[in-house]
Motif scaffolding. Structure first.
Motif, PDB file in Angstrom:
ATOM      1  N   VAL A  70      10.459 -10.732  -4.962  1.00 30.89           N
ATOM      2  CA  VAL A  70      11.221 -10.021  -3.795  1.00 30.89           C
ATOM      3  C   VAL A  70      10.929  -8.866  -3.809  1.00 30.89           C
ATOM      4  CG1 VAL A  70      13.635  -9.687  -2.932  1.00 30.89           C
ATOM      5  CG2 VAL A  70      13.038 -11.978  -4.040  1.00 30.89           C
ATOM      6  N   ILE A  71      10.673  -8.140  -2.799  1.00 27.14           N
ATOM      7  CA  ILE A  71      10.322  -6.741  -2.733  1.00 27.14           C
ATOM      8  C   ILE A  71      11.620  -6.116  -1.930  1.00 27.14           C
ATOM      9  CG2 ILE A  71       8.902  -4.671  -1.684  1.00 27.14           C
ATOM     10  CD1 ILE A  71       6.597  -6.667  -1.661  1.00 27.14           C
ATOM     11  N   ARG A  72      12.352  -5.091  -2.918  1.00 22.40           N
ATOM     12  CA  ARG A  72      13.641  -4.613  -2.399  1.00 22.40           C
ATOM     13  C   ARG A  72      13.584  -3.376  -1.497  1.00 22.40           C
ATOM     14  NH1 ARG A  72      17.863  -4.523  -7.054  1.00 22.40           N
ATOM     15  NH2 ARG A  72      19.030  -4.390  -5.161  1.00 22.40           N
ATOM     16  N   PRO A  73      14.454  -3.204  -0.470  1.00 23.11           N
ATOM     17  CA  PRO A  73      13.974  -2.168   0.337  1.00 23.11           C
ATOM     18  C   PRO A  73      13.412  -0.743  -0.155  1.00 23.11           C
ATOM     19  CG  PRO A  73      16.210  -3.126   0.753  1.00 23.11           C
ATOM     20  CD  PRO A  73      15.675  -3.694  -0.560  1.00 23.11           C
TER      21      PRO A  73
ATOM     22  N   GLU B 258       5.511   0.159   3.194  1.00 21.83           N
ATOM     23  CA  GLU B 258       5.722   0.291   4.956  1.00 21.83           C
ATOM     24  C   GLU B 258       4.576   1.586   4.914  1.00 21.83           C
ATOM     25  OE1 GLU B 258       9.827   0.019   5.634  1.00 21.83           O
ATOM     26  OE2 GLU B 258       9.171  -1.169   7.349  1.00 21.83           O
TER      27      GLU B 258
ATOM     28  N   ASN C  90      14.014  -2.771   5.735  1.00 25.79           N
ATOM     29  CA  ASN C  90      13.261  -3.792   5.529  1.00 25.79           C
ATOM     30  C   ASN C  90      12.904  -4.127   4.293  1.00 25.79           C
ATOM     31  OD1 ASN C  90      12.540  -4.291   8.382  1.00 25.79           O
ATOM     32  ND2 ASN C  90      10.661  -2.884   8.371  1.00 25.79           N
ATOM     33  N   ALA C  91      12.837  -5.417   3.971  1.00 23.39           N
ATOM     34  CA  ALA C  91      12.396  -5.600   2.653  1.00 23.39           C
ATOM     35  C   ALA C  91      11.595  -7.084   2.592  1.00 23.39           C
ATOM     36  CB  ALA C  91      13.761  -6.223   1.974  1.00 23.39           C
ATOM     37  N   TYR C  92      11.147  -7.702   1.749  1.00 26.91           N
ATOM     38  CA  TYR C  92      10.375  -8.917   1.673  1.00 26.91           C
ATOM     39  C   TYR C  92      10.806  -9.849   0.688  1.00 26.91           C
ATOM     40  CZ  TYR C  92       6.516 -12.085   2.260  1.00 26.91           C
ATOM     41  OH  TYR C  92       5.722 -13.231   2.366  1.00 26.91           O
TER      42      TYR C  92
ATOM     43  N   TYR D 239       9.793  -1.746  -0.626  1.00 31.46           N
ATOM     44  CA  TYR D 239       9.102  -1.933   0.653  1.00 31.46           C
ATOM     45  C   TYR D 239       9.011  -0.758   1.510  1.00 31.46           C
ATOM     46  CZ  TYR D 239       7.474  -5.158   4.500  1.00 31.46           C
ATOM     47  OH  TYR D 239       6.735  -5.752   5.182  1.00 31.46           O
TER      48      TYR D 239
ATOM     49  N   PRO E 223      10.281 -14.064  -0.722  1.00 30.85           N
ATOM     50  CA  PRO E 223       9.006 -14.959  -0.966  1.00 30.85           C
ATOM     51  C   PRO E 223       9.030 -16.069   0.062  1.00 30.85           C
ATOM     52  CG  PRO E 223      10.190 -14.538  -3.055  1.00 30.85           C
ATOM     53  CD  PRO E 223      11.274 -14.168  -2.014  1.00 30.85           C
TER      54      PRO E 223
END
Lengths: 471, 471
Positions: free
Chosen positions: A38-41, A48, B65-67, A44, B69
């Protein structure tokens, strides 16, 4: 009294320090399916900015973005022999869709050369359709048994460029052009990494390529990370997918192709290259938050001033966050921003207001000094430029001081094991020596020419192998 | 002599016209796995502009924004009963990874409420962590048996927002805020669509939501497309994933949540709403190419002037493409740009140069007139504004003229079958009437209040149901 370290010190346990930092700076978490993340804000936000900087450079090469499907029929992967051999062990396979077993299983893309060629073979008719220059921003899945956040994950985000050209020379030159103008330029000028451009050996080449160009970066522990690669695919995929064009001379010819990629592992490399025992240090040109303006305490005039300073710095073109969360103790917030590596903190409390100043704290060189509030907007751009240059200089200094010139395989292994790189003539090492290095978990990161340029062939005279342990 | 139509005329066969246009304007192709699609550069350019406009609006709400899985453990989906019932028939399932059968199969995300809540439950400790406002741009897979490019595809691209709040009221207001400030504003001011905001009936609600807000757009054939939705999730997922916070009063409370999404189907709706028999018409504020400057023939001074005009218009802030591909006949290129719906063509040939003019061709209202070369940069912004307003006016005019006020179910079916919308009091229709409509493939698109606002409950007095056939 010495302060308790927030992170495991790098010298004690570098991998543990990395893991601590990723967690405490809120960059990423492990996902529930093995190896995913999970890429946290905050993490991320870094991605970006990488995307924005890279995307502008990619578009400048004349390349256009598109999107190809996530799911690829399993049979596509098998059409290019080296390709399937390279990727088969890493595939995730969809066997059921909409409640039914699929007639043909679909793989989740590990990379898109095969499906791209399926369409290139339809879209390309004549020489007028060339060059065809396509890029996509997407997720890919490569099953990972020894995952490490950002550096090795079962799913990662990336861009993958795919191009088709009329001649070998055009394809070769385009791969080199992207490598230099997109990747190397981005890595040096934005990420502040003193990368080494080179050529992969046959053993390290992309599965299906005839040549792979790489940019290698040195991390804080002297190991290497492959930052981005650019491949000449020759006509391997064109042959497998019959990607042909009608030449000016009226003949059906196979196209010549390239592909090139860079991934979220750049975030991991950023941490490992620029981080210190207090946390991350983000190069100002990359940072999505270049300046954080902190209210030291919950005081109406402090809060008003903090917001006003934030607005003024934003108007001056800086990327600014205002931290007015005074329900969290100031000390904890300061440590958090230090962990996150925001280049400059501007701290404002009641006493600062009396003096008409703010405390300016610099994360990259360290140190703090009061600055008149009305001077902030004019001094900060220069400070950020200085810090950007300092990170690049530190990266260069590390690489130079920790790279040994050696002439035997034993010395190369010794240098790499001690946490550094070694340069050894390829004529001395050769493919046999490369296998011996592998027994010590040391790999040839790339081949470089005597003058530092990228060699045109593995066996060009004077080639030097740069060897190291790598993530 | 009447020119041969490039596309099947809309009046002859609207779905065929749509399919022709998507192909000939090079927006997308069908993918090899059932229901998937390849988004080609011109189509993807529209999506990139949608992303940029929406992303700025999303960030203005304070969302980051985040990501998360792609792969979700199958068991997660089953934790919320309505949710699994809604999505189970559409799931793609990964059973093998890295050459081995997985202990627990993973589903390719159809949406991310479950996996998001797994992390929200870790990240949220106290009221200080709220509201938590997250968005992601991602691909999702929902197995589609009757695919149609952009409108219904097994994989699509979207943004999905996920938020957690301390109270019911805050969550409700945030869902409404996003709906109005992000979606409605974008759809009206950028996409030039006169959408109707409303509330979904219980039958049409998102699986797991307690309320779904929608924006419905009318297409060229009078059918409806759901453009974007914003859901109040109540505490359904919070309960299933124990997403709790410590309140100011020191109690453990479940959070209140929202989720909201918009997808690449907006590209399909754009085509169906603004396209005409000559192709697409792209609203100028959306267009990634607002102006194309064409060289009529291969002449050195024409080519030089075309490039110079391109540079000058770019410097004036317009998004410009120069078409100097004079190896393709001019007529064919003109038709191609018409198909692609670029708002303005500036055509320059040798005779134009003599007169110091260019031919300015307007795609949206139609028509052409010569304009002095040195006037272009000053007249074009006004023209683009006019065209933007015209598309919105045409969208409004269509919706108004093709919406019937009816008072019986029979009339509603008749209006929808004739290619239009009907408005019928919800007190007359009710859930029973809704089922009867379904027998004629007519659905309640949304409920609206008497004054046009979004009702607070399905059964609020005076509610009107907007019914139509839909894509």
């Amino acid at each position: 009294m010495a302060k308790t370290p927030v992170l495991t010190p790098r010298a004690d346990d570098f991998p543990r320090w990395y893991q601590d930092l990723i967690g405490k700076a809120e960059l990423a978490d492990n996902g529930p399916v093995r190896g995913t993340m999970v890429i946290r804000p905050y993490g991320y936000g870094l991605w970006e900015r990488m995307q924005a900087e890279m995307d502008a450079r990619i578009k400048e090469t004349g390349t256009q973005n598109a999107y190809f499907p996530l799911l690829i029929p399993e049979s596509y992967l098998t059409r290019e022999a080296d390709h399937v051999e390279g990727f088969a062990p890493e595939l995730a396979v969809v066997t059921h869709g909409g409640g039914h077993r699929l007639e043909e299983p679909a793989v989740v893309r590990p990379t898109s050369e095969t499906i791209v060629n399926d369409y290139f073979s339809k879209w390309i008719q004549s020489y007028r359709d060339l060059p065809l220059l396509i890029n996509q921003w997407a997720n890919v899945v490569r099953w990972e048994l020894r995952p490490r956040l950002f550096l090795r994950t079962s799913e990662f985000l990336w861009q993958e460029g795919h191009t088709a050209h009329a001649t070998y020379e055009e394809a070769r030159d385009f791969a080199a052009h992207v490598h230099r103008r997109v990747y190397e330029d981005f890595l040096r000028t934005v990420l502040a990494l003193d990368v080494v451009p080179g050529r992969k050996t046959a053993k390290e080449r992309f599965a299906g390529a005839v040549n792979t160009l790489t940019l290698e970066g040195m991390m804080g522990d002297g190991k290497a990370v492959q930052m981005a690669t650019s491949h000449e695919l020759g006509q391997n995929f064109a042959r497998a997918f019959r990607t042909r064009y009608l030449s000016r001379e009226g003949r059906q010819e196979l196209v010549w192709q390239t592909s090139w990629g860079s991934t979220t592992r750049m975030i991991g490399a950023l941490v490992m290259a620029h981080g210190d025992d207090d946390g991350l240090r983000v190069p100002p040109r990359l940072a999505h938050i270049q300046v954080v303006v902190l209210a030291i305490k919950d005081d109406a005039s402090v809060l008003a001033r903090v917001r006003e300073v934030g607005d003024r710095l934003r108007a001056a073109g800086l990327r600014v966050r205002v931290d007015d969360h005074t329900d969290v103790p100031f000390g904890r917030r300061a440590v958090d921003w230090e962990l996150k590596g925001v280049p400059v903190r501007v701290e404002i409390g009641p006493r600062d207001l009396e003096n008409g100043t703010a405390m300016l704290v610099r994360r990259i060189p360290g140190g703090k000094e009061p600055v008149a509030l009305d001077q902030l907007a004019s001094v900060l751009p220069g400070i950020l430029d200085e810090d950007q240059a300092l990170l690049l200089a530190q990266s260069r200094e590390r690489r130079e001081s920790r790279t040994a010139e050696v002439s035997t395989i034993g010395e190369a292994v010794e240098a790499a094991s001690a946490g550094g790189w070694a340069r050894i003539p390829w004529a001395v090492l050769g493919e046999e020596g490369e296998s011996k290095l592998a027994e010590h978990a040391v790999t040839v990161r790339c081949l470089v020419a005597e003058d530092g340029s990228v060699p045109e062939a593995d066996d060009a005279p004077g080639n030097v192998a740069v060897v190291a342990r790598a993530y």
